[in-house]
Design a protein around this motif. Structure first.
Motif, PDB file in Angstrom:
ATOM      1  N   MET A 319      -9.144  46.012  34.904  1.00 49.42           N
ATOM      2  CA  MET A 319      -8.709  44.679  34.502  1.00 49.42           C
ATOM      3  C   MET A 319      -9.200  44.337  33.091  1.00 49.42           C
ATOM      4  O   MET A 319      -8.473  43.735  32.295  1.00 49.42           O
ATOM      5  N   GLN A 320     -10.430  44.755  32.764  1.00 52.15           N
ATOM      6  CA  GLN A 320     -10.947  44.507  31.422  1.00 52.15           C
ATOM      7  C   GLN A 320     -10.154  45.290  30.381  1.00 52.15           C
ATOM      8  O   GLN A 320      -9.878  44.781  29.283  1.00 52.15           O
ATOM      9  N   SER A 321      -9.757  46.520  30.738  1.00 50.16           N
ATOM     10  CA  SER A 321      -8.943  47.319  29.817  1.00 50.16           C
ATOM     11  C   SER A 321      -7.604  46.633  29.544  1.00 50.16           C
ATOM     12  O   SER A 321      -7.098  46.651  28.414  1.00 50.16           O
ATOM     13  N   PHE A 322      -7.046  46.011  30.572  1.00 46.71           N
ATOM     14  CA  PHE A 322      -5.771  45.296  30.396  1.00 46.71           C
ATOM     15  C   PHE A 322      -5.968  44.091  29.467  1.00 46.71           C
ATOM     16  O   PHE A 322      -5.146  43.850  28.573  1.00 46.71           O
ATOM     17  N   VAL A 323      -7.051  43.367  29.676  1.00 46.27           N
ATOM     18  CA  VAL A 323      -7.336  42.220  28.796  1.00 46.27           C
ATOM     19  C   VAL A 323      -7.505  42.690  27.358  1.00 46.27           C
ATOM     20  O   VAL A 323      -6.956  42.095  26.411  1.00 46.27           O
ATOM     21  N   ASN A 324      -8.256  43.780  27.175  1.00 45.36           N
ATOM     22  CA  ASN A 324      -8.479  44.299  25.830  1.00 45.36           C
ATOM     23  C   ASN A 324      -7.164  44.691  25.162  1.00 45.36           C
ATOM     24  O   ASN A 324      -6.964  44.491  23.962  1.00 45.36           O
ATOM     25  N   ALA A 325      -6.253  45.263  25.965  1.00 44.95           N
ATOM     26  CA  ALA A 325      -4.991  45.753  25.409  1.00 44.95           C
ATOM     27  C   ALA A 325      -4.029  44.625  25.067  1.00 44.95           C
ATOM     28  O   ALA A 325      -3.261  44.734  24.101  1.00 44.95           O
ATOM     29  N   PHE A 326      -4.076  43.519  25.831  1.00 46.31           N
ATOM     30  CA  PHE A 326      -3.013  42.511  25.694  1.00 46.31           C
ATOM     31  C   PHE A 326      -3.505  41.114  25.315  1.00 46.31           C
ATOM     32  O   PHE A 326      -2.720  40.160  25.337  1.00 46.31           O
ATOM     33  N   ALA A 327      -4.756  40.990  24.968  1.00 44.23           N
ATOM     34  CA  ALA A 327      -5.251  39.678  24.543  1.00 44.23           C
ATOM     35  C   ALA A 327      -4.516  39.195  23.298  1.00 44.23           C
ATOM     36  O   ALA A 327      -4.216  37.997  23.154  1.00 44.23           O
ATOM     37  N   GLU A 328      -4.202  40.112  22.391  1.00 37.05           N
ATOM     38  CA  GLU A 328      -3.492  39.727  21.170  1.00 37.05           C
ATOM     39  C   GLU A 328      -2.093  39.191  21.465  1.00 37.05           C
ATOM     40  O   GLU A 328      -1.521  38.454  20.660  1.00 37.05           O
ATOM     41  N   ALA A 329      -1.548  39.566  22.631  1.00 35.74           N
ATOM     42  CA  ALA A 329      -0.224  39.074  23.026  1.00 35.74           C
ATOM     43  C   ALA A 329      -0.322  37.762  23.800  1.00 35.74           C
ATOM     44  O   ALA A 329       0.679  37.296  24.365  1.00 35.74           O
ATOM     45  N   GLY A 330      -1.516  37.188  23.845  1.00 34.17           N
ATOM     46  CA  GLY A 330      -1.684  35.887  24.489  1.00 34.17           C
ATOM     47  C   GLY A 330      -2.120  35.937  25.934  1.00 34.17           C
ATOM     48  O   GLY A 330      -2.225  34.894  26.587  1.00 34.17           O
ATOM     49  N   PHE A 331      -2.390  37.152  26.478  1.00 35.19           N
ATOM     50  CA  PHE A 331      -2.820  37.215  27.878  1.00 35.19           C
ATOM     51  C   PHE A 331      -4.238  36.672  28.015  1.00 35.19           C
ATOM     52  O   PHE A 331      -5.131  37.027  27.244  1.00 35.19           O
ATOM     53  N   LYS A 332      -4.437  35.827  29.020  1.00 39.76           N
ATOM     54  CA  LYS A 332      -5.739  35.218  29.255  1.00 39.76           C
ATOM     55  C   LYS A 332      -6.382  35.840  30.491  1.00 39.76           C
ATOM     56  O   LYS A 332      -5.746  35.941  31.551  1.00 39.76           O
ATOM     57  N   ALA A 333      -7.635  36.233  30.360  1.00 37.75           N
ATOM     58  CA  ALA A 333      -8.347  36.835  31.488  1.00 37.75           C
ATOM     59  C   ALA A 333      -8.407  35.887  32.680  1.00 37.75           C
ATOM     60  O   ALA A 333      -8.426  36.317  33.834  1.00 37.75           O
ATOM     61  N   SER A 334      -8.397  34.596  32.415  1.00 33.90           N
ATOM     62  CA  SER A 334      -8.468  33.604  33.495  1.00 33.90           C
ATOM     63  C   SER A 334      -7.203  33.602  34.356  1.00 33.90           C
ATOM     64  O   SER A 334      -7.190  33.022  35.444  1.00 33.90           O
ATOM     65  N   ALA A 335      -6.135  34.268  33.870  1.00 31.03           N
ATOM     66  CA  ALA A 335      -4.899  34.333  34.660  1.00 31.03           C
ATOM     67  C   ALA A 335      -5.039  35.271  35.852  1.00 31.03           C
ATOM     68  O   ALA A 335      -4.306  35.131  36.845  1.00 31.03           O
ATOM     69  N   PHE A 336      -5.961  36.225  35.787  1.00 32.04           N
ATOM     70  CA  PHE A 336      -6.126  37.157  36.900  1.00 32.04           C
ATOM     71  C   PHE A 336      -6.462  36.379  38.174  1.00 32.04           C
ATOM     72  O   PHE A 336      -7.341  35.511  38.184  1.00 32.04           O
ATOM     73  N   THR A 337      -5.750  36.698  39.224  1.00 31.22           N
ATOM     74  CA  THR A 337      -5.919  35.989  40.495  1.00 31.22           C
ATOM     75  C   THR A 337      -6.096  37.006  41.617  1.00 31.22           C
ATOM     76  O   THR A 337      -5.139  37.418  42.272  1.00 31.22           O
ATOM     77  N   PRO A 338      -7.339  37.452  41.852  1.00 33.52           N
ATOM     78  CA  PRO A 338      -7.577  38.389  42.951  1.00 33.52           C
ATOM     79  C   PRO A 338      -7.263  37.746  44.297  1.00 33.52           C
ATOM     80  O   PRO A 338      -7.370  36.526  44.469  1.00 33.52           O
ATOM     81  N   SER A 339      -6.872  38.574  45.236  1.00 35.96           N
ATOM     82  CA  SER A 339      -6.583  38.082  46.578  1.00 35.96           C
ATOM     83  C   SER A 339      -6.891  39.185  47.572  1.00 35.96           C
ATOM     84  O   SER A 339      -7.113  40.340  47.200  1.00 35.96           O
ATOM     85  N   TYR A 340      -6.904  38.807  48.823  1.00 36.62           N
ATOM     86  CA  TYR A 340      -7.092  39.779  49.903  1.00 36.62           C
ATOM     87  C   TYR A 340      -6.098  39.461  51.005  1.00 36.62           C
ATOM     88  O   TYR A 340      -5.890  38.294  51.350  1.00 36.62           O
ATOM     89  N   GLY A 341      -5.484  40.474  51.531  1.00 33.60           N
ATOM     90  CA  GLY A 341      -4.541  40.259  52.614  1.00 33.60           C
ATOM     91  C   GLY A 341      -4.137  41.561  53.262  1.00 33.60           C
ATOM     92  O   GLY A 341      -4.559  42.647  52.845  1.00 33.60           O
ATOM     93  N   LEU A 342      -3.313  41.453  54.280  1.00 27.93           N
ATOM     94  CA  LEU A 342      -2.808  42.618  54.995  1.00 27.93           C
ATOM     95  C   LEU A 342      -1.589  42.196  55.797  1.00 27.93           C
ATOM     96  O   LEU A 342      -1.395  41.004  56.089  1.00 27.93           O
ATOM     97  N   ALA A 343      -0.743  43.156  56.132  1.00 30.46           N
ATOM     98  CA  ALA A 343       0.503  42.853  56.828  1.00 30.46           C
ATOM     99  C   ALA A 343       0.239  42.156  58.158  1.00 30.46           C
ATOM    100  O   ALA A 343       1.026  41.316  58.602  1.00 30.46           O
ATOM    101  N   GLU A 344      -0.877  42.500  58.810  1.00 27.97           N
ATOM    102  CA  GLU A 344      -1.203  41.905  60.101  1.00 27.97           C
ATOM    103  C   GLU A 344      -1.508  40.413  60.015  1.00 27.97           C
ATOM    104  O   GLU A 344      -1.547  39.722  61.035  1.00 27.97           O
TER     105      GLU A 344
END
Length: 577
Positions: A319-344
């Protein structure tokens, strides 16, 4: 060629948004059809080829429903649908629920396993779900029809089925407690077992998730996820319908060939974007752009409000690598939204509140494995990602092996309870009773809670236990990935029985080295790395690239890798004598 006159469905309209507060999915489709919003299908380059308003989808669905009824399909019959990302699948899924049947989304062919492997996979799922008919895209007719014939069910392409008569008829009224669809979990632990999800469970989960991410008026979804997996189906098809949000689609195979088309599509989006991916999707994009410059000239990711991450263990370094790569394009690290789930649990169990981004805790590996700390060696830590808080109406507990609840920061089995939890495993009472106890679902995952947030540390069934010592395969895999030349997903760790009858950790590793002498050096280097992490010798097998199997959601399947290795279907590369 793309028609320049095509216009995507809008983000806003006069119809008031309702956050999935319907009694049944059919009601949700009826309401969405009153808006101007809808689904939008794009080609490999991200150009719009088919806007599909919800009103048109509903009209097609009712026609398909009449055709299904005329064909003899009724309440509680199963209809297997190969889940191509296209208007026909969306309409047929809704048609099944209109006629009271249970749609069963099944996967498209992938590169792994070849033609016969795909026929075998479809056959097993058809045998489990016992449908009246399998409907599929014309392009895979030969394989799909072979699987249907093997199981004795009818098979037709949707091009053929669309030509069937559709006489007027009365359609049954769905009830909240009715089964809405069967979902085959992508995991290998209970495969192939269909998860039966009711209308009530589906709508409850869609309401909870839209509330958890605070779905807004100008929000728009962008997705490349496959519709046979719960995140793609529930999160990126059924949720936009039930929450009246327009959505833009790339086919999964197009994303695999041109992953940056995903980000191009987000860049052209004029609304606030919600888009989800497992870790590997972000990883591919960060790697693909690493050799390029001027990302700010190509991409505009400033409106990407919710960059969801789930379906696998979340890697903070990726995730940090993605931020490093795309911060210049306006991507904000705060947009990352982790979640947990399963089909059940239909889909989501927990989600990170908007804007909090990725938060990690460093946890001693000894604590994760339950073994005592060796005071003579330095402590090792793993970064565990915070997966957020339980959705509205969902409860989460951490329990020990005897079922007693554990306190904050104590690791145990993750259990959850709520209306979103599945009805049952289809025709598998034993498996249902094994994981559903007094309304609580045993997720099979290990984790801990802290101040209402959930942290996932791994799957209980993946844990390697040798001489009473617990090892997480992720720790071994991540250690090997630190060596040069390896990517996420190149390593599978599990336990095997050695020639002397004892258990040992084993790692299968994708090898891109051709010289036999270099392979021996690589094997020894990997063995030293694993010994440094585990304190024990391990079996290292180098295998050809793209050999390790994955689930339908793209996750590494350790259980299948072990099975294929032990059966001889995965053949290690030869080393120098």
């Amino acid at each position: 060629m793309t028609d320049a006159a095509l216009t995507p469905t809008p983000n806003d309209c006069d119809l008031p948004r309702r956050r999935a507060d319907f009694a049944t999915f059919n009601e949700a489709v009826d309401y969405a059809a009153r808006s101007e919003k809808g689904l939008n299908f794009h080609d490999m380059r991200g150009d719009l080829v088919r806007p599909y308003p919800f009103s048109e989808m509903r009209e097609d669905a009712l026609k398909f429903a009449r055709q299904l009824a005329a064909y003899g399909i009724g309440k509680e019959d199963r209809v297997a649908l190969v889940a191509e990302t296209c208007p026909e699948f969306a309409a047929l899924f809704c048609a099944c629920t209109y006629v009271g049947a249970w749609p069963v989304p099944l996967p498209l062919p992938t590169g792994f396993g070849g033609k016969e492997g795909y026929i075998d996979q479809l056959s097993v799922q058809l045998q489990s779900s016992d449908p009246n008919i399998l409907i599929y895209p014309e392009e895979i007719a030969e394989m799909a029809k072979a699987a249907a014939d093997r199981q004795g069910c009818d098979g037709e392409s949707w091009q053929e089925f669309a030509k069937r008569p559709d006489p007027e008829c009365d359609l049954p009224e769905a009830q909240p407690e009715d089964i809405c669809y069967l979902q085959y979990s992508s995991g290998s632990t209970r495969f192939p077992t269909g998860v039966a999800v009711t209308h009530e469970a589906l709508l409850h989960n869609l309401f909870g998730h839209s509330t958890g991410v605070d779905l807004g008026e100008n929000d728009r979804v962008v997705s490349w996820l496959p519709w046979y997996h719960d995140m793609g189906l529930v999160g990126c098809l059924l949720s936009p319908i039930a929450n009246q949000a327009s959505v833009d689609y790339l086919k999964t195979e197009h994303f695999a060939r041109r992953p940056l088309a995903w980000l191009d599509l987000i860049s052209r989006n004029k609304g606030n974007t919600l888009s989800y991916s497992p870790t590997f999707g972000y990883d591919i994009c960060a790697r693909r752009i690493s050799s390029q410059s001027h990302v700010d000239e190509r991409f505009d990711l400033s409106r990407w409000r919710t960059a969801g991450n789930g379906a696998d263990m979340i890697r903070p370094d990726v995730m940090q690598s993605f931020v490093n790569a795309f911060a210049e394009a306006g991507f904000k690290a705060s947009a990352f939204t982790p979640s947990y789930g399963l089909a059940e649990a239909t889909l989501a169990v927990t989600v990170m509140p908007p804007g909090e981004g990725i938060r990690v805790e460093l946890v001693e590996e000894e604590r994760l494995s339950g073994r005592p700390r060796n005071l003579n060696s330095p402590a090792r830590y793993r970064a565990i990602v915070n997966c957020g808080k339980a959705l509205p109406g969902m409860e989460v507990e951490i329990r020990d092996e005897k079922g007693a609840a554990k306190a904050d920061h104590q690791i145990g089995k993750v259990w959850c309870r709520g209306t979103s939890v599945m009805h049952s495993y289809f025709r598998n009472e034993e498996a249902t009773e094994e994981c559903l106890v007094d309304g609580w679902l045993d997720t099979g995952d290990m984790g801990y809670q802290a101040d209402g947030y959930l942290f996932i540390v791994g799957r209980a069934k993946d844990m390697i236990i040798i001489n009473g010592k617990n090892l997480w395969p992720q720790d071994i895999e991540w250690a090997v990935e630190q060596l040069p030349g390896f990517n996420h997903g190149d390593i599978a760790a599990f336990s095997v029985d050695t020639d002397n009858g004892e258990e040992a950790p084993a790692v299968l590793v994708h090898c891109r080295v051709s010289e036999p002498e270099e392979r021996i050096k690589l094997r020894d280097q990997i063995a030293d790395k694993v010994r440094g992490v585990t304190g024990m010798s391990c079996v290292v097998e180098l295998v050809p690239p793209r050999t390790l199997p994955r689930t339908s959601s793209g996750k590494l399947s350790r259980a299948k890798a072990k099975r294929l290795y032990l059966s001889g279907e995965i053949q290690p590369l030869e080393l120098a004598a």
